[in-house]
Structure formats: C-alpha cells, structure tokens
Design an enzyme around this catalytic site. Sequence first.
Site, PDB file in Angstrom:
ATOM      1  N   ASP A  80      -4.871  -9.687  -8.362  1.00 12.56           N
ATOM      2  CA  ASP A  80      -5.148  -8.733  -9.436  1.00 12.56           C
ATOM      3  C   ASP A  80      -3.949  -7.999 -10.041  1.00 12.56           C
ATOM      4  O   ASP A  80      -3.580  -8.177 -11.200  1.00 12.56           O
ATOM      5  CB  ASP A  80      -6.211  -7.727  -8.989  1.00 12.56           C
ATOM      6  CG  ASP A  80      -5.959  -7.121  -7.608  1.00 12.56           C
ATOM      7  OD1 ASP A  80      -4.857  -7.301  -7.054  1.00 12.56           O
ATOM      8  OD2 ASP A  80      -6.871  -6.461  -7.081  1.00 12.56           O
ATOM      9  N   GLU A 134       0.820  -1.209   0.000  1.00 14.99           N
ATOM     10  CA  GLU A 134       0.000   0.000   0.000  1.00 14.99           C
ATOM     11  C   GLU A 134       0.859   1.267   0.000  1.00 14.99           C
ATOM     12  O   GLU A 134       0.552   2.244  -0.688  1.00 14.99           O
ATOM     13  CB  GLU A 134      -0.941   0.015   1.215  1.00 14.99           C
ATOM     14  CG  GLU A 134      -1.981  -1.097   1.226  1.00 14.99           C
ATOM     15  CD  GLU A 134      -3.091  -0.894   0.203  1.00 14.99           C
ATOM     16  OE1 GLU A 134      -3.088   0.130  -0.495  1.00 14.99           O
ATOM     17  OE2 GLU A 134      -3.974  -1.773   0.121  1.00 14.99           O
ATOM     18  N   GLU A 136     -12.522   0.476  -9.862  1.00 17.36           N
ATOM     19  CA  GLU A 136     -12.143  -0.476 -10.909  1.00 17.36           C
ATOM     20  C   GLU A 136     -13.091  -0.482 -12.111  1.00 17.36           C
ATOM     21  O   GLU A 136     -12.648  -0.635 -13.262  1.00 17.36           O
ATOM     22  CB  GLU A 136     -12.038  -1.896 -10.324  1.00 17.36           C
ATOM     23  CG  GLU A 136     -10.884  -2.089  -9.369  1.00 17.36           C
ATOM     24  CD  GLU A 136     -11.142  -1.526  -7.984  1.00 17.36           C
ATOM     25  OE1 GLU A 136     -10.171  -1.268  -7.242  1.00 17.36           O
ATOM     26  OE2 GLU A 136     -12.343  -1.320  -7.633  1.00 17.36           O
ATOM     27  N   ARG A 192       0.637   3.854  -3.174  1.00 18.99           N
ATOM     28  CA  ARG A 192       0.016   5.148  -2.853  1.00 18.99           C
ATOM     29  C   ARG A 192       1.057   6.236  -2.641  1.00 18.99           C
ATOM     30  O   ARG A 192       0.927   7.329  -3.197  1.00 18.99           O
ATOM     31  CB  ARG A 192      -0.866   5.025  -1.605  1.00 18.99           C
ATOM     32  CG  ARG A 192      -1.973   4.001  -1.724  1.00 18.99           C
ATOM     33  CD  ARG A 192      -2.977   4.142  -0.606  1.00 18.99           C
ATOM     34  NE  ARG A 192      -3.786   2.939  -0.443  1.00 18.99           N
ATOM     35  CZ  ARG A 192      -5.014   2.903   0.070  1.00 18.99           C
ATOM     36  NH1 ARG A 192      -5.595   4.028   0.456  1.00 18.99           N
ATOM     37  NH2 ARG A 192      -5.659   1.763   0.201  1.00 18.99           N
TER      38      ARG A 192
END
Length: 550
Positions: A308, A175, A442, A179
Amino acid sequence: MTTPALLPLSGRRIPTLSPGAASFPHHRATLRLSEKFILLLILSAFITLCFGAFFFLPDNSKHKRFDFGLEDVLIPHIESEKEARHSSRQVIHGVGGHDEHRHSYRQYGWGHNELKPIAKKGHSTNIFGNSQMGATIVDALDTLYIMGLHDEFKDGQEWIEQNLDFSNAEVSVFEVNIRFIGGLLAAYYLSGQEVFKVKAVQLAEKLLPAFNTPTGIPWAMVNLKSGVGRNWGWASAGSSILAEFGTLHMEFVHLTYQTGNPAYYQKVMHIRKLLAKMDRPNGLYPNYLNPRTGRWGQHHTSVGGLGDSFYEYLLKAWLMSDKTDSEARKTYDDAIEAIERHLIRKSNGGLTFIGEWKNGHLERKMGHLTCFAGGMFALGADGSPDDKAGHYLQLGAEIAHTCHESYDRTVLKLGPEAFKFDSGLEAVAVRQNEKYYILRPEVIETYWYMWRFTHDPKYRQWGWEAVQAIDKYCRVSGGFSGVKDVYSSNPTYDDVQQSFFLAETLKYLYLLFSSDELLPLENWVFNTEAHPLPVLAASHPVQLIERRVN
C-alpha cells in the site's frame, strides 16, 4: 491573534494557518445534521478516547520559531469562534457523560505503547520491541495540537523530554519511522518545540544500521542498541517488504533537510534507483524483495497490506517536493497504470474494487487497508498524464463507494478487515479471521480526501455514520476497542486501543468536519500515519537537497 501569511525559518518558508480561516464554506448547509451536534459528538468520541488527559500544546509565548495562529483555527466555527471554543471546553470537561473515560490512558497505560481499555492496563506488540516507548503519546501529539488540547499536549511533551528512550529494543523500522519519526517531526513543525526534532534525529540515527545489507534495502527489524537487523520470519524467503522499505522517503528527506546530514536522503534515493533498474512482472511491483540477493520473492502484488504505502509515498514525494520531483511522479503514474490494467475490476453488481495479483492470477479480494487508495487517486488526480484528472477523481469516488458498501453491509456498520467479490458475494467478508475491525482509518481517510476535492456532502454523512458506529460498538469502560466480528449483533472485543486510532482515525474525522483551510493540502502532505509534514517550498525543492548531499 495576528500572524503573517508566511514565516521565514532557517532559510525556509513554512505556510501558516490564517486566523479566522476555520469558517465553513456555505455548502456545508447541505448537511442533514447540525454542525454543532456533529462537532460535539466527534469531540466527545475523541475525549472518551482518553485524550483529555494525554498531552499538550505550549502556550503562545513559547512559539519562538513557528506561529501558525492555531489558537484561532484549530476548532472549526459552529456559529462563532467563541462558541466553538466554549463547546469544545464543555466536552473536554465531561459533557455527554463521558468524563469517566477522560483519564483512562493516563491512569492505566501512561508511557506504555498502547492501552488495553477493558483490562485497563498497558499494551505492546513486537513492532515496538515490547518496550515502553509511549507510542500512543508520540502518535497522538499532532492530533492533540490540531484540536487545541493544549494541556494534554504539554503533558505529552514533558513525558517525551523526561522518558522517551531508544536505548534497548528491537523495533520495526517501518512502524517506528511512520509513528515516531513522523509524529515527532509533525509535532516539531506545528509547535516549534526543539525537543521533538532532537528526539526524531536521535531515533533516526539508530535506524540507519538497518540499511547495512548487501543491497541497501533495509531489514524490517533493527535492534536499537546493537544495530543488528533481521527480517520477519514469515516473509517470503527472508525478504524485506515493499510497503516497509518503500515508506521512508517523506520522513528521511525531512531529516536531511533539518539536519544537513545527507545519509537519510541518500538511503531512500538508493532504494528508488535500485527499484528502477529491476524488471517488474506485468509492470507490477511484487511485495517481497530479498535484501541479500536483490531479487524479488513471491510474485504477490497488493495495493493493500504489504504494498500500500509504497505507492502512496511515490505520489507524496512529488507533492512534498512542491511537484518538482518528476521522477517520483513518473514512477507513480507508471505503477498506477499497471495496477489499473491488472488489479482494478468492476463486480457484477457494479462495485469497483482493487484485487491482489498472486502467482499469475487475480484474487478478487480487497482489504480495508486498500481503501486508502480512493483518497490516493483523488490526491494524485491533478498532474495525471493525458488529461486523466477527471478519470482518477472518479476512480477515487468509486473506491470510496465500494468501501462504504463494505461498512454498510455489516450489522455494526463497521468495515471488515477484508472482503470478497465472488461466489455471489460482494463487499462482504467470508472467512472468520477477516471479519474484525480494529479501529482502522483508511475508509475515513478516503472520505476526507474525497470531501476536500469534491465537497460532496455524502462523504460527511458517511463519516458521521462511522462516528456513530464506533461510539456505539467500540466504546468500552476504559476507552475504545476493536471488535472481532462486524457481522455479529453481540460482538466480542480484542481489548486493544491502537495508537493509530488517535493518530489517524480521529484526526481524519475531525478534519472531515473542519474547514479546508485547516492544514490545506497545497501546504501540507500527510505521511501514512496521518502526520502532516510541510511541502518543501519551490525556493527549496528536492534539487536543493541534492546539491547539499552531492
């Protein structure tokens, strides 16, 4: 303002955005809603998110290293450039009755990672170590820049210069990479302000101890002070997660490129080489890998959560290398072939979906996170083996349609977290804990990619439907909140304004209604948090980095 087509920069050539490039192609006339109305409402939703008070762009005199001419292209044409700027300024200053939202994050959550827009206070989770790292500020910087919100960008830059600190927190490596490092690098590439690169490198150095495992597969979490790493307690047998350790390549290659430090590139290439040697059941990559033993954990494969962005970064590694990283492309193609064979099916009602492989059988369930794959298939269509570009573009369109149906079959016209295709139900959530919507991007991401590659007006129409639903059902007194049940006409709120709402959802909506020449895909590759990083030009491909580090 006149800018050259390319600017040489430290031996690099970074694509610029041409002045006046924001005029829409003629086919935009097919939209049923006026462009001006769409722009005003999208910008209005954007500003109600508190953007009007966050961060912002340095004035043009400070653009020493990069000059993209963004002043001329960030706000798409309506009838003229002048009118577009005037309209955006009106929205920023409260046209449409949303002025009460403009300062919410600034007033209630400034410096906190996220915002609780109903309680009107800061919010954080353990992925940020529950510390005040300003995740919303960092994550939204490039969105602000792209939209031309200069004052807010400057506010964010000042906060980062004075307050962004990485000294004492246990954080998610994944993360923080997507980010913070991704967001800081994108802000640097867009604005040329050195502080963003400096901060990105400082943070990246503190992530490197996470790779100190017997296999070189990083821990999920690392303490930025002590360097001690660990994995999530719930992960299969102490495993690291495919989508986490497999979603570092873009940012780490750019870090090596900017700093000359080979460590970043070597870490991610080691991961690739290790995976290439491993057996894969049915050609599929399980979601769990033990960093101590180098063995797969539970045989669960997903193109949604846990898996993903691993596949996404294989494709984008190739694109970011100016299509010279053939190893990444081959790995992507092989993975997608196995996914098509084992996970992609068509429902009785004709909806194409991507299921999950669990313990030898297919679970006919698709997550909201999986909906990014429609855009991925379209993005990867060009360059597909065996002249299958048309096939993958069509597959992307089918996934986009399925995901739109998951929205359209709810009361709120917002998609659930997961939806099933069995027992007579299609594209509908069954379990209560899968009926929530947390401002995820998404589906809109896929609409944007499909628009870029097809210019079918339905994708803008579907995006507009999402704008209306988000504005109607997610807007609360202090910003925007997720909802707990998209099938309820009276939803309750989770009271969290996610940082990715500003970084991804709103950015993709803005780009969906913008010219293709705003961040053209031949020049920019978006990381999985929608932070644009430039393609490494053919004169400086990945092989050049390899020569530097070997």
